[in-house]
Design an enzyme around this catalytic site. Structure first.
Site, short mmCIF file in Angstrom:
data_model
loop_
_atom_site.label_atom_id
_atom_site.label_comp_id
_atom_site.label_asym_id
_atom_site.label_seq_id
_atom_site.Cartn_x
_atom_site.Cartn_y
_atom_site.Cartn_z
N SER A 255 0.84 -1.19 0.00
CA SER A 255 0.00 0.00 0.00
C SER A 255 0.88 1.24 0.00
O SER A 255 1.96 1.24 0.60
CB SER A 255 -0.90 0.02 1.23
N TYR B 104 -2.95 0.38 10.29
CA TYR B 104 -2.89 -0.05 8.88
C TYR B 104 -1.53 0.27 8.28
O TYR B 104 -0.92 -0.57 7.61
CB TYR B 104 -4.00 0.64 8.09
N THR C 49 1.31 0.70 9.81
CA THR C 49 2.33 -0.17 10.41
C THR C 49 2.29 -1.55 9.78
O THR C 49 3.34 -2.11 9.42
CB THR C 49 2.08 -0.28 11.93
N ALA C 50 1.10 -2.11 9.64
CA ALA C 50 0.97 -3.46 9.09
C ALA C 50 1.43 -3.52 7.64
O ALA C 50 2.15 -4.44 7.24
CB ALA C 50 -0.49 -3.93 9.21
N LYS C 51 1.04 -2.53 6.84
CA LYS C 51 1.40 -2.57 5.43
C LYS C 51 2.88 -2.29 5.20
O LYS C 51 3.50 -2.86 4.29
CB LYS C 51 0.55 -1.56 4.64
#
Length: 204
Positions: free
Chosen positions: A38, A51, A53-55
């Site tokens: 992303s 979001y 951090t995760a991506k």
């Protein structure tokens, strides 16, 4: 909780899918893995830290596994999609940026300072067809899709007026609801007058 849910959707799925697929690829002697990234964590915008951090960790996961899996002839890459717009949508975006810079941004300051509904900005949008953006051409609209809608919202918020962008989301939501079952009466009463700055909204 919220953190675990977002990480499970946006990061854990990639890790465990790779874990499940790699043994078969190794037995076969080659393979290819594509993770979905992303641009959200790169754009320095706020509002979705988990979001982001995760991506961003999906990029780290991909890079960290590239050397290890490469020894087994397994390619691993991350695909980071951005705007994919048609030429017409690019032209609409350029036109909207011009409208924002020439008048809508100044109107935004006036609306904020005086606590006014951004009526003039909606008149500008109507004059240029944006209030009927997703309406089929046969009903007098521009016939555009959800990509164009997203682009208009983002462009309005970034270059023009965040309040106008928020109201525009509600307007298009109302238009889309009508267009689910567009009877001739509804089209004549609510859809065809959009060019004359008829504004819709949603209520809950």
């Amino acid at each position: 909780d919220y953190w675990n849910q977002r990480v499970a959707i946006n990061q854990r799925a990639a890790f465990f899918a790779i874990q499940a697929a790699v043994p078969g690829m190794r037995r076969r002697g080659s393979g290819a893995i594509i993770n979905l990234g992303s641009t959200g964590w790169q754009s320095k915008t706020g509002g979705y830290p988990v979001y982001a951090t995760a991506k961003s960790s999906v990029n780290g996961l991909t890079r960290g596994l590239a050397r290890e899996l490469g020894a087994d002839r397994i390619r691993i890459n991350v695909l980071t999609p951005g705007w994919v717009m048609t030429e017409r949508q690019k032209e609409l975006r350029a036109k909207l940026i011009e409208l924002c810079e020439t008048e809508m941004r100044a109107n935004a300051k006036r609306s904020d300072d005086e606590l006014l509904y951004p009526r003039r900005n909606f008149e500008i949008l109507a004059e240029n067809g944006f209030l009927a953006l997703t309406v089929p051409e046969e009903y007098g609209g521009l016939g555009e899709n959800h990509v164009a809608f997203t682009m208009v919202c983002e462009t309005l918020a970034r270059y023009g007026c965040a309040s106008t962008a928020m109201c525009y989301v509600m307007h298009i939501g109302a238009v889309a609801t009508i267009m689910l079952r567009p009877t001739p009466e509804l089209v004549d009463k609510y859809i065809r007058p959009l060019g004359d700055c008829k504004i819709g909204t949603l209520s809950y």
